[in-house]
Design an enzyme around this catalytic site. Structure first.
Site, short mmCIF file in Angstrom:
data_model
loop_
_atom_site.label_atom_id
_atom_site.label_comp_id
_atom_site.label_asym_id
_atom_site.label_seq_id
_atom_site.Cartn_x
_atom_site.Cartn_y
_atom_site.Cartn_z
CG HIS A 76 -1.45 -4.99 7.38
ND1 HIS A 76 -1.55 -4.89 6.02
CD2 HIS A 76 -1.77 -3.77 7.87
CE1 HIS A 76 -1.88 -3.66 5.68
NE2 HIS A 76 -2.03 -2.96 6.79
CE LYS A 106 5.34 -14.24 -3.02
NZ LYS A 106 4.09 -13.57 -2.75
NE ARG A 107 11.77 -8.66 3.67
CZ ARG A 107 12.07 -7.79 4.61
NH1 ARG A 107 11.66 -6.53 4.50
NH2 ARG A 107 12.81 -8.12 5.65
CE LYS A 116 5.89 -12.70 2.30
NZ LYS A 116 4.77 -12.11 1.53
CB THR A 146 -0.04 -6.06 -2.92
OG1 THR A 146 1.24 -6.02 -2.29
CG2 THR A 146 -1.13 -5.65 -1.95
CE LYS A 196 3.09 -4.54 -5.93
NZ LYS A 196 4.26 -4.76 -5.05
C1 LIG Z 1 4.39 -5.54 -4.00
C2 LIG Z 1 5.65 -5.60 -3.25
C3 LIG Z 1 5.74 -6.41 -2.11
C4 LIG Z 1 4.62 -7.30 -1.64
O1 LIG Z 1 4.73 -8.56 -2.27
P1 LIG Z 1 3.92 -9.84 -1.77
O2 LIG Z 1 4.15 -10.83 -2.84
O3 LIG Z 1 2.48 -9.43 -1.69
O4 LIG Z 1 4.48 -10.24 -0.47
C5 LIG Z 1 6.94 -6.43 -1.43
N1 LIG Z 1 7.99 -5.69 -1.83
C6 LIG Z 1 7.94 -4.91 -2.93
C7 LIG Z 1 9.14 -4.15 -3.33
C8 LIG Z 1 6.77 -4.83 -3.67
O5 LIG Z 1 6.72 -4.04 -4.75
#
Ligand SMILES: *Cc1c(COP(=O)(O)O)cnc(C)c1O
Length: 831
Positions: free
Chosen positions: A375, A564-565, A570, A672, A676
């Site tokens: 990952h 995101k985190r 990032k 991911t 979304k």
């Molecule tokens: C989809 C999702 C992530 C992943 O987000 P990235 O932008 O790909 O880092 C992290 N936390 C939650 C709650 C999510 O739904």
């Protein structure tokens, strides 16, 4: 007495006919649980209504769950197991209703009772058993496996405390424990004590020679055993009667009271021992993409792996008279990162020590059943454990790992006999006596995959290059995906309805169907409805933001979102630099052709990650200053949205216009969140990183705001990166840095952002934020200009949604199955 199974079955058939899914029966069940089981009434707290509704719905999948389990118990059915330290499930109620086809009728039943479904839905606590992308991926995969009717079981841990709740105090993140089991239980989880396993820690190994065969026998003795008690969570497929299982292990003491200690009067210490055992699954480590060198974390990993493998191996042995010759043909394990990679050593141990297989046979089985997903390329996230910790905690496992390594190094020596450096480079044990878990995972697996095209390519070219030279056939790509059941049907009911009206509902199991809406991207009636849906979702998001932060957003503004985190790679900092630039422009009066913009940033920082926490503080201080400047007005609003989570993302992604995916090229394995947003019609502003590359491939340059250095350019520039050069050559950047350094955002808190400023201006900044600033600004300006043309933006939005089919986790899971697992789908008849 003989148990009267026949009579029980007759009665059950009767009961089953009453568990019918018509409106009256659903209302009846619901009232039954609320009044009879919970002892509450219709005007009690939403929490009780929610529990009663969960039991009502759980009843309606119980028979199919049992049926699916029985179907999977058939001999010679090849099965898959997804091993993951994290399953970020979120809520399950609406998702289950949609997958079972019961949403409309349930809403109607509640409506008749004068109850509002949305309030009940909101009362469900998120199952936050994960940090971020990796854990959410596991949850999406479970949904896709069930929907594709694949015999796959998930194995994870039932943490007493999931991901912490995030509050903001004076701009700083404050963590509060997530007491998701506050009421002692999780109504979806079914405790199955009968499958309790014993996991051993500590002790020593004792070797002997078998008196008859002369075989070396190893016993692991004087151990501290801990019980692993499973809680099963049902995973219903979409409209196919399949209900798969996610088995979550909970740690418990072998004996509640150690009698000796008790008799000796040490009541307290005997209870303490119990706490010690239970501490294993007490808390999820809240670190995302960084290593967790803690002893308890290794214990958690072994606990998951040992309980899960015993579960499978013991049942196999019982069913097959201890004959393991067909085991590899019938079982495959997917390891979600290196976290469960001890499975390789544990399966070897079980086969050799418990079932007396020879090394060769055990290795043949193990290396044909394990598959590893990588990952990340970030060095700080690559797990290593010191040999001494293994000696103390898992002495038998260490012996197995040493032997695996010895034999592996022999292979290397044969392949590169003239080059000892290859052995040093690839060895599972490094020069500092650390066990390199990724090396163990690669050596012991028949498949190694990355999670996006670019990431898998980089694995082969850099991090695992020599392994790739050795075993090219092991390496493959499986670009991540997200389930459209949750990330469209559940989270965006308005868009779901519009899609169904226009192209029917097949997209829910075949996301490529969304392509059909592209034909209407120029049809004004359709575009108008699209815009109306988007506006409704933006209002919903604005309400959520108002409730959480008190800040009011105008839904007609551009909703610019990065959730995101919080992590330096990032680059939330790049985003905030752009925000400061917009503010500077307003202050300079450069607001011709202005696009009003609402910037939303959200995400949790690992509690021990100093820089990430400081970034949150900076975002809050910048937001505070801007939102209170009367000169700014509606032109610019900024919020830090606290406690980002799955249920928050359900509201956020449906109401977003612009999706920020701005990591330094080569650093984000896939992402991911990007998928979304795209699925819900947001347009991406992003770098050529992770799955952004593939999103761009689908939508083309004209439907994506691309900017930034490419991976190779990042590496090339690193050698002579000079941030000062970028500052001096770009007036906008110079003014942004001046504003930041002037202390304008921290007037009462002098110097608190010095380390951020220092890192941005450092020639060693690994994320090279300032190198991408100018190009980012231009992309942002293109986005702002494009947004002014409503029709043009709507068309881009439609195209983004229409072409998101590739990012369904159904596609991902099909590829895992076709190329790695090779399982046959199973049919479950309707009851
Ligand atoms: C989809 C999702 C992530 C992943 O987000 P990235 O932008 O790909 O880092 C992290 N936390 C939650 C709650 C999510 O739904």
């Amino acid at each position: 007495m003989v148990k009267n199974t026949e009579k029980a079955s007759q009665i059950m058939a009767q009961v089953e006919s009453e568990v019918d899914s018509n409106k009256e029966q659903i209302a009846k069940s619901f009232i039954h649980y609320l009044y009879n089981s919970l002892g509450r009434e219709i005007d009690s707290k939403a929490h009780y209504l929610e529990h009663a509704l969960v039991y009502t719905i759980r009843d309606r999948l119980m028979i199919n769950w049992k049926k699916t389990e029985q179907r999977y118990a058939i001999k010679n059915l090849r099965k898959g197991y997804y091993l993951s330290m994290e399953f970020l499930i979120g809520r399950s109620l609406t998702n289950s209703l949609i997958n079972l086809g019961l949403k409309d009728i349930t809403l109607a039943a509640l409506y008749d009772l004068g109850l509002n479904f949305e309030e009940i839905e909101e009362a469900e606590h998120d199952a936050g058993l994960g940090n971020g992308g990796l854990g959410r991926l596991a949850a999406c995969f479970m949904d896709s496996c069930a929907t594709l009717a694949l015999p796959v079981m998930g194995y994870g841990l039932r943490y007493e405390y999931g991901m912490f709740r995030q509050h903001i105090k004076n701009g700083y993140q404050v963590e509060e424990p997530d007491q998701w089991l506050r009421h002692g239980y999780y109504p979806w989880g079914l405790m199955r004590r009968e499958y309790t396993r014993v996991v051993k820690f500590g002790g020593r190994t004792v070797k002997s020679v078998h008196p008859d065969t002369g075989r070396l026998m190893v016993k692991w003795e004087d151990t501290c055993p801990v019980l692993a008690v499973p809680f099963d969570v049902p995973v219903p497929g979409f409209s196919n009667n399949v209900v798969n299982t996610l088995r979550l292990w909970s740690a418990a003491a072998v004996e509640a009271f150690n009698l000796n200690a008790f008799n000796a009067g040490s009541y307290a210490s005997s209870v303490a021992e119990k706490n010690n055992a239970e501490s294993i699954t007490m808390v999820l480590y809240p670190n995302d993409a960084s290593e967790n060198g803690k002893e308890l974390r290794l214990k958690q990993q072994y606990f998951l792996v040992s309980a899960s493998l015993q579960d499978i191996v013991v049942q196999w042995a019982e069913k097959n008279n201890n004959d393991f010759t067909q085991f590899a043909e019938n079982n495959t394990f997917q390891l979600n990162d290196t976290h469960p990679s001890l499975a390789i050593a544990e399966l070897m141990r079980l086969l050799m020590d418990e079932y007396e297989l020879e090394w060769q046979d055990a290795w043949e089985i193990t290396s044909k059943t394990m598959a590893y997903t990588n990952h990340t390329l970030l060095p700080e996230a690559l797990e290593k454990w010191h040999v001494s910790l293994f000696e103390r905690l898992l002495p038998r496992l260490l012996e197995v790992i040493y032997e695996i390594n010895k034999r592996f190094l022999n292979v290397i020596e044969q392949k590169w006999s003239d080059d000892i450096s290859k052995q040093r480079e690839l060895s599972i044990i490094d020069e500092d006596n650390m066990v390199r878990m990724a090396h163990l995972a690669i050596v012991g697996s028949y498949s190694v995959n990355g999670v996006a095209e670019l990431h898998s390519q980089l694995l082969k070219e850099s991090l695992f290059k020599t392994f790739y030279d050795l075993w090219p056939q092991k390496f493959n790509n499986k670009t991540n995906g997200v389930t459209q059941r949750r990330w469209l049907a559940v989270c965006n009911p308005e868009l779901k309805q519009l899609l169904e009206d226009k192209i029917g509902g097949d997209w829910i199991v075949n996301l490529d169907e969304l392509k059909k809406i592209e034909a209407f991207a120029e049809e004004s009636a359709f575009c108008e409805r699209w815009e109306k849906v988007r506006l409704a979702n933006k209002k919903r998001l604005a309400n959520y933001i108002k409730k959480e932060t008190g800040v009011e957003f105008d839904p007609s503004a551009l909703f610019d979102v990065q959730v995101k985190r919080i992590h330096e790679y990032k680059r939330q900092l790049l985003n905030i630099l752009h925000v400061i630039h917009l503010y500077n422009r307003i202050k300079r009066g450069q607001t011709q052709h202005w696009t009003n913009r609402c910037v939303i940033i959200g995400g949790k920082a690992a509690p021990g990650y100093y820089m990430a926490k400081l970034i949150i503080k900076l975002i809050n201080n910048v937001a505070d200053r801007i939102n209170h400047d009367l000169e700014v007005g509606d032109k610019l609003k900024v919020v830090f949205l606290p406690n980002y989570s799955v249920s928050a993302m359900e509201v956020i992604c449906a109401g977003t216009d612009l999706s920020e995916q701005i990591s330094t090229a080569g650093k984000e394995a896939s992402g991911t969140g990007n998928m979304k947003f795209m699925m819900n019609g947001a347009i991406t502003i992003g770098t050529l990183d992770g799955a952004n590359v593939e999103i761009l491939e689908e939508v083309g340059n004209e439907n994506f705001f691309l900017f930034g250095l490419k991976t190779a350019e990042v590496s090339a520039l690193r050698k002579h990166y000079n941030p000062e050069h970028f500052i001096q050559n770009n007036n906008d950047l110079k003014q942004v840095m001046d504003r930041l350094e002037s202390g304008f955002f921290n007037e009462e808190e002098p110097n608190i952002f010095d380390s951020i400023i220092g890192s941005l201006k450092s020639p060693y900044d690994p994320w090279m934020t300032l190198a991408d600033f100018a190009d980012y600004l231009q992309a942002q300006q293109r986005a702002a200009n494009t947004f002014q043309n409503k029709a043009g933006w709507i068309k881009m939005s439609i195209i983004n949604c229409a072409r998101s089919g590739r990012f369904s986790s159904d596609r991902t899971i099909r590829q895992y199955n076709d190329e790695i697992w090779k399982l046959s789908p199973v049919g479950i008849d309707k009851t």
